[in-house]
Scaffold this motif. Structure first.
Motif, PDB file in Angstrom:
ATOM      1  N   ALA A  98      31.292 -22.954 -16.650  1.00 39.79           N
ATOM      2  CA  ALA A  98      30.617 -21.651 -16.496  1.00 39.79           C
ATOM      3  C   ALA A  98      31.203 -20.815 -15.365  1.00 39.79           C
ATOM      4  CB  ALA A  98      29.113 -21.828 -16.305  1.00 39.79           C
ATOM      5  N   MET A  99      32.439 -21.095 -14.976  1.00 41.07           N
ATOM      6  CA  MET A  99      33.103 -20.299 -13.937  1.00 41.07           C
ATOM      7  C   MET A  99      33.360 -18.881 -14.435  1.00 41.07           C
ATOM      8  SD  MET A  99      36.924 -20.960 -12.374  1.00 41.07           S
ATOM      9  CE  MET A  99      36.456 -22.198 -11.171  1.00 41.07           C
ATOM     10  N   ALA A 100      33.267 -17.910 -13.534  1.00 44.80           N
ATOM     11  CA  ALA A 100      33.563 -16.523 -13.885  1.00 44.80           C
ATOM     12  C   ALA A 100      35.064 -16.258 -13.755  1.00 44.80           C
ATOM     13  CB  ALA A 100      32.798 -15.572 -12.977  1.00 44.80           C
ATOM     14  N   ARG A 221      25.870 -19.702 -13.004  1.00 50.65           N
ATOM     15  CA  ARG A 221      27.196 -19.126 -12.803  1.00 50.65           C
ATOM     16  C   ARG A 221      27.398 -17.987 -13.815  1.00 50.65           C
ATOM     17  NH1 ARG A 221      30.353 -24.943 -12.204  1.00 50.65           N
ATOM     18  NH2 ARG A 221      29.417 -25.539 -10.205  1.00 50.65           N
ATOM     19  N   ALA A 222      28.495 -18.040 -14.605  1.00 52.53           N
ATOM     20  CA  ALA A 222      28.768 -16.962 -15.564  1.00 52.53           C
ATOM     21  C   ALA A 222      28.328 -17.331 -16.984  1.00 52.53           C
ATOM     22  CB  ALA A 222      30.255 -16.620 -15.559  1.00 52.53           C
ATOM     23  N   HIS A 223      27.460 -18.323 -17.102  1.00 55.90           N
ATOM     24  CA  HIS A 223      26.992 -18.731 -18.435  1.00 55.90           C
ATOM     25  C   HIS A 223      26.370 -17.550 -19.169  1.00 55.90           C
ATOM     26  CE1 HIS A 223      25.462 -21.588 -21.472  1.00 55.90           C
ATOM     27  NE2 HIS A 223      24.445 -20.730 -21.541  1.00 55.90           N
ATOM     28  N   GLY A 224      26.774 -17.362 -20.408  1.00 50.57           N
ATOM     29  CA  GLY A 224      26.248 -16.268 -21.215  1.00 50.57           C
ATOM     30  C   GLY A 224      27.173 -15.078 -21.321  1.00 50.57           C
ATOM     31  N   ALA A 225      28.178 -15.006 -20.439  1.00 55.20           N
ATOM     32  CA  ALA A 225      29.169 -13.930 -20.555  1.00 55.20           C
ATOM     33  C   ALA A 225      30.111 -14.237 -21.712  1.00 55.20           C
ATOM     34  CB  ALA A 225      29.952 -13.796 -19.244  1.00 55.20           C
ATOM     35  N   THR A 226      30.971 -13.298 -22.042  1.00 56.00           N
ATOM     36  CA  THR A 226      31.949 -13.515 -23.104  1.00 56.00           C
ATOM     37  C   THR A 226      32.775 -14.763 -22.795  1.00 56.00           C
ATOM     38  OG1 THR A 226      32.108 -11.125 -23.426  1.00 56.00           O
ATOM     39  CG2 THR A 226      33.859 -12.470 -24.381  1.00 56.00           C
ATOM     40  N   LEU A 227      32.829 -15.694 -23.732  1.00 58.43           N
ATOM     41  CA  LEU A 227      33.558 -16.944 -23.527  1.00 58.43           C
ATOM     42  C   LEU A 227      35.042 -16.719 -23.795  1.00 58.43           C
ATOM     43  CD1 LEU A 227      33.069 -19.960 -22.845  1.00 58.43           C
ATOM     44  CD2 LEU A 227      33.066 -20.389 -25.317  1.00 58.43           C
ATOM     45  N   VAL A 228      35.883 -17.123 -22.843  1.00 57.55           N
ATOM     46  CA  VAL A 228      37.322 -16.882 -22.943  1.00 57.55           C
ATOM     47  C   VAL A 228      38.081 -18.165 -22.597  1.00 57.55           C
ATOM     48  CG1 VAL A 228      39.280 -15.625 -21.952  1.00 57.55           C
ATOM     49  CG2 VAL A 228      37.143 -14.421 -22.432  1.00 57.55           C
ATOM     50  N   HIS A 229      38.950 -18.595 -23.507  1.00 62.05           N
ATOM     51  CA  HIS A 229      39.834 -19.729 -23.263  1.00 62.05           C
ATOM     52  C   HIS A 229      41.162 -19.217 -22.716  1.00 62.05           C
ATOM     53  CE1 HIS A 229      36.896 -21.979 -25.470  1.00 62.05           C
ATOM     54  NE2 HIS A 229      37.218 -21.464 -26.649  1.00 62.05           N
ATOM     55  N   ILE A 230      41.873 -20.067 -21.974  1.00 64.52           N
ATOM     56  CA  ILE A 230      43.158 -19.692 -21.398  1.00 64.52           C
ATOM     57  C   ILE A 230      44.252 -20.561 -22.000  1.00 64.52           C
ATOM     58  CG2 ILE A 230      44.477 -19.340 -19.286  1.00 64.52           C
ATOM     59  CD1 ILE A 230      41.863 -19.158 -17.762  1.00 64.52           C
ATOM     60  N   ALA A 231      45.167 -19.920 -22.731  1.00 66.56           N
ATOM     61  CA  ALA A 231      46.264 -20.624 -23.395  1.00 66.56           C
ATOM     62  C   ALA A 231      47.342 -21.008 -22.390  1.00 66.56           C
ATOM     63  CB  ALA A 231      46.860 -19.745 -24.499  1.00 66.56           C
ATOM     64  N   GLY A 241      30.238 -15.695 -28.496  1.00 69.61           N
ATOM     65  CA  GLY A 241      29.299 -15.120 -27.549  1.00 69.61           C
ATOM     66  C   GLY A 241      29.849 -13.916 -26.807  1.00 69.61           C
ATOM     67  N   GLY A 242      28.940 -13.037 -26.403  1.00 71.65           N
ATOM     68  CA  GLY A 242      29.324 -11.872 -25.616  1.00 71.65           C
ATOM     69  C   GLY A 242      30.168 -10.864 -26.362  1.00 71.65           C
ATOM     70  N   ALA A 243      30.034 -10.810 -27.684  1.00 68.14           N
ATOM     71  CA  ALA A 243      30.886  -9.921 -28.487  1.00 68.14           C
ATOM     72  C   ALA A 243      30.639  -8.452 -28.161  1.00 68.14           C
ATOM     73  CB  ALA A 243      30.659 -10.176 -29.975  1.00 68.14           C
ATOM     74  N   ALA A 259      33.885 -12.705 -17.491  1.00 63.77           N
ATOM     75  CA  ALA A 259      33.834 -13.589 -18.649  1.00 63.77           C
ATOM     76  C   ALA A 259      33.546 -15.001 -18.176  1.00 63.77           C
ATOM     77  CB  ALA A 259      35.146 -13.542 -19.416  1.00 63.77           C
ATOM     78  N   GLN A 260      33.102 -15.837 -19.092  1.00 65.91           N
ATOM     79  CA  GLN A 260      32.885 -17.250 -18.780  1.00 65.91           C
ATOM     80  C   GLN A 260      34.116 -18.045 -19.167  1.00 65.91           C
ATOM     81  OE1 GLN A 260      29.511 -19.083 -20.704  1.00 65.91           O
ATOM     82  NE2 GLN A 260      30.120 -21.154 -20.102  1.00 65.91           N
TER      83      GLN A 260
END
Length: 293
Positions: A98-100, A221-231, A241-243, A259-260
């Motif tokens: 849940a890090m921002a 923390r940033a739970h609930g914000a737009t979820l973003v993965h890092i490639a 979420g967060g669309a 973003a989360q």
């Protein structure tokens, strides 16, 4: 200097304000932030400093039961263990659940696509470091139903009932479902009128508020914000979420959005992409929520 409080109502087809003689609309993608129209009678000097709403419009306040339910759904007990292991392995700069993070919305062009054989990567996996080729499974976000609908509304000036997302939700209600808790067409339209207000608040403020600036929504923390993965190459992939928050930030072309953190590839972590994304320039420069200067 006096503070002028501007109350912005969600425009409708009958009362939309035309900008520069063009067709009435919320604003083009490139100029959406500059199309704010003050209430008649306010001088230009009085509108230089605007007191923005203290937080985004919130439909409900979470209860203790709701918070407990979120903890169970997010597998918080597993995330706490993962956080400790990450700190032991990666040190002070370890990814945490849940890090921002603060990616640029327009730089996000694809979402993670869970195809056959690909793992499920949702909020439960937030903060996980995972190798493999999962980050190569992508889909273009430009055809996202919610993003397309928001662009129709806030750029082209369409009414919500003309958008595919509203038509889709009304059709689902007709089949006995309750999408996003809506049980009637009126519920759906009321939900999207609230989004109109959030869009205007964000445009006036110049940034999206972090989740911890939204006490009615804030959980962890940033739970609930737009979820973003890092490639592996540092590319940000939108996930569930967060669309609508993403659509607002994308259309307004904000320089960053909260973003989360989802899952991060170990090569991205090694290359320092998390260190880059975890820093917010807008929040450091911004006054306390509620006032712009």
């Amino acid at each position: 200097m006096a503070i002028a409080v501007v109350h912005v109502k969600a425009p409708c087809r009958s009362s939309r304000v035309a900008c520069a003689g063009k067709r009435p609309h919320f604003g083009s993608a490139g100029a959406a932030r500059n199309c704010f129209v003050p209430r008649a009678g306010l001088t230009s000097a009085a509108t230089k400093t605007v007191e923005a709403p203290p937080r985004m419009t919130s439909p409900e306040t979470p209860t203790i039961f709701k918070s407990l339910q979120r903890a169970i759904e997010a597998h918080v007990y597993r995330q706490i263990v993962r956080d400790r292991l990450n700190r032991l392995r990666y040190g002070a700069g370890a990814p945490l659940s849940a890090m921002a993070i603060y990616p640029r919305p327009r730089a996000i062009t694809h979402s993670y696509a869970r195809t056959k054989g690909m793992p499920r990567l949702g909020r439960q996996q937030s903060g996980m470091v995972r190798g493999g080729d999962w980050d190569q499974s992508r889909s273009d976000i430009s055809k996202s139903t919610k993003l397309v609908s928001c662009r129709m509304r806030w750029i082209d000036g369409a009414d919500w009932h003309e958008t595919p997302i509203v038509r889709q939700m009304v059709e689902q209600i007709g089949r006995g479902l309750a999408p996003d808790g809506c049980r009637s067409r009126e519920d759906v339209l009321a939900r999207y009128r609230r989004l109109d207000r959030i869009f205007e608040e964000t445009r006036a403020r110049g940034r999206l508020l972090d989740m911890d600036e939204l006490p009615d929504f804030h959980y962890r923390r940033a739970h609930g914000a737009t979820l973003v993965h890092i490639a592996r190459d540092g590319t940000c992939l939108r996930s569930g979420g967060g669309a609508h928050r993403f659509a607002i930030a994308h259309i307004l072309d904000l320089p960053e959005m909260p973003a989360q953190l989802g899952v991060i590839h170990p090569e991205a972590l090694k290359a320092g992409h998390l260190d880059r994304l975890r820093k917010s320039t807008l929040r450091l420069q911004a006054p306390k929520p509620g006032r712009l200067s």
